[in-house]
Design an enzyme around this catalytic site. Structure first.
Site, short mmCIF file in Angstrom:
data_model
loop_
_atom_site.label_atom_id
_atom_site.label_comp_id
_atom_site.label_asym_id
_atom_site.label_seq_id
_atom_site.Cartn_x
_atom_site.Cartn_y
_atom_site.Cartn_z
N ASP A 150 27.49 34.81 27.50
CA ASP A 150 27.46 33.44 28.03
C ASP A 150 26.99 33.44 29.49
O ASP A 150 26.85 32.36 30.10
CB ASP A 150 28.81 32.73 27.83
CG ASP A 150 29.97 33.43 28.51
OD1 ASP A 150 29.77 34.48 29.13
OD2 ASP A 150 31.10 32.90 28.42
N SER A 151 26.69 34.63 30.02
CA SER A 151 25.99 34.71 31.32
C SER A 151 24.65 33.98 31.23
O SER A 151 24.04 33.70 32.26
CB SER A 151 25.76 36.18 31.71
OG SER A 151 25.14 36.89 30.66
N ASP A 180 29.09 36.15 22.69
CA ASP A 180 30.25 35.61 23.39
C ASP A 180 30.71 34.30 22.76
O ASP A 180 29.90 33.39 22.55
CB ASP A 180 29.90 35.30 24.85
CG ASP A 180 30.17 36.47 25.78
OD1 ASP A 180 30.99 37.35 25.42
OD2 ASP A 180 29.56 36.50 26.86
N GLU A 198 37.49 36.38 25.95
CA GLU A 198 38.04 36.79 27.25
C GLU A 198 39.52 36.45 27.34
O GLU A 198 39.91 35.28 27.13
CB GLU A 198 37.31 36.05 28.38
CG GLU A 198 35.83 36.35 28.45
CD GLU A 198 35.13 35.64 29.61
OE1 GLU A 198 35.83 35.03 30.46
OE2 GLU A 198 33.90 35.69 29.65
N GLU A 214 35.64 44.36 32.99
CA GLU A 214 34.71 43.91 34.03
C GLU A 214 35.39 43.93 35.40
O GLU A 214 36.48 43.34 35.57
CB GLU A 214 34.22 42.49 33.71
CG GLU A 214 33.30 41.93 34.79
CD GLU A 214 32.51 40.71 34.39
OE1 GLU A 214 32.57 40.29 33.22
OE2 GLU A 214 31.80 40.17 35.27
#
Ligand code: KIV
Length: 264
Positions: free
Chosen positions: A45-46, A84, A114, A181
Site C-alpha cells: 500500500d506504499s 497489502d 499490520e 519494519e
C-alpha cells in the site's frame, strides 16, 4: 525460475538461506522483478505514496489494491505475490475475510496486515480458510497517527518484549510469515531466531531471513528523503535488470543490508 511458493520460502528459512522481496505495482515492473529472480513481489500500500503522491497509506482503497495486484499478476514470471490489506479493511475477522478474498482473486498468494496480538483471531480464521497471512510488526505505517510519526519501534524494553510476544502469538495463530519494519537490529535478530516462519525485514538490520525494499528506492527514483535502510543499486549497475539482480544477490549472500542500514 519455477514458481516460488510458501513451501519454497519456508524451506529456505529452514535451510538458513535468505531471499529477496521487492515492491511492484504494475505488469512491466512485475515482469522485470520476477525475471531477475527476486523471489517475492509485494504489492504494497506504499503505492499510495509512490504512485498516487499521497503523504500516507491511509487513503489507499481495496479497489486500488485489487487493481494493482491484477496488474502485477499479469506481468509476474513465477514470483510469490504478497498484497497489502489496506487501512480499515480488516478491522474485524469477517471484514478481513471478505477483503482477502478480493485480493486473492486478483492474484495474490498471501495477504499482509499490520498489527499485533489483536489480529490473532483474524489470522487464525484466514489461515483456517486457506489464506496465508504475513503479519507486519514494528513501524506499521497505517498506524502513523497513533505512533506519532514514522519512527523506529521497539526501543524500550517494554515495547521490545511486547513485539517478541506479538510475533510468537501471531505465528501460533497461523501467520505464515512475519515482517519487521524499522526495529533495532538485535530485536529483529531475536524475533527471527525464535520464529519458525520466514521473517522479512526493512530497516531491521542484517539478521532477518529476507529483505524487502520499495523498488523505486533501489533504483534511486525517490521524491523525498532517502531512509538510511535504502541503497541505490542502480548506482552500481548499468541497467535496471542488473540492479535488480544485484539486489537479489546481495540479499541472498548477506552483503545487504549491512550494519549501517540498520538501527540500534
Ligand atoms: O507497503 C509497503 O511497501 C510495505 C513495505 C514498506 C514493507 O509494507
Amino acid at each position: 525460475m519455477s514458481n516460488v511458493t510458501l513451501h519454497t520460502l519456508t524451506a529456505r528459512k529452514q535451510a538458513g538461506e535468505k531471499f529477496a522481496v521487492l515492491t511492484a505495482y504494475d505488469a512491466t515492473f512485475a515482469h522485470q522483478v520476477s525475471s531477475a529472480g527476486i523471489e517475492m513481489i509485494l504489492v504494497g500500500d506504499s503505492l499510495g505514496m509512490v504512485l498516487q503522491g499521497r503523504d500516507s497509506t491511509l487513503p489507499v482503497s481495496l479497489d486500488d489494491m485489487a487493481y494493482h495486484t491484477e496488474c502485477v499478476a499479469r506481468g509476474n514470471q513465477g514470483a510469490m505475490i504478497m498484497a497489502d490489506l489496506p487501512f480499515m479493511t480488516y478491522a474485524t475477522p469477517e471484514q478481513a475475510m471478505a477483503s482477502s478474498a478480493v485480493l486473492m482473486q486478483a492474484g495474490a498468494h498471501i495477504v499482509k496486515l499490520e498489527g499485533g496480538s489483536w489480529l490473532c483471531e483474524t489470522v487464525s480464521q484466514l489461515a483456517e480458510r486457506g489464506v496465508p497471512v504475513c503479519a507486519h510488526l514494528g513501524l506499521t505505517p497505517q498506524a502513523v497517527n497513533k505512533l506519532g510519526g514514522y519512527r523506529v519501534q521497539g526501543r524500550t524494553r517494554e515495547s521490545a518484549l511486547q513485539m517478541i510476544e506479538d510475533a510468537r502469538r501471531l505465528e501460533e495463530a497461523g501467520a505464515s510469515m512475519l515482517l519487521l519494519e524499522c526495529v533495532p537490529s538485535l530485536l529483529a535478530q531475536e524475533i527471527t531466531m525464535n520464529a519458525g516462519v520466514p521473517v522479512i525485514g526493512i530497516g531491521a538490520g542484517p539478521h532477518t531471513d529476507a529483505q524487502v525494499l520499495v523498488l523505486q528506492d533501489i533504483l534511486g527514483i525517490t521524491t523525498g528523503r532517502t531512509p538510511r535502510f535504502v541503497k541505490n543499486f542502480l548506482a552500481e549497475s548499468d541497467s535496471i535488470q542488473g540492479a535488480l539482480r544485484l539486489y537479489g544477490e546481495q540479499v541472498r549472500d548477506g552483503r545487504f543490508p549491512s550494519a549501517e542500514h540498520g538501527f540500534d
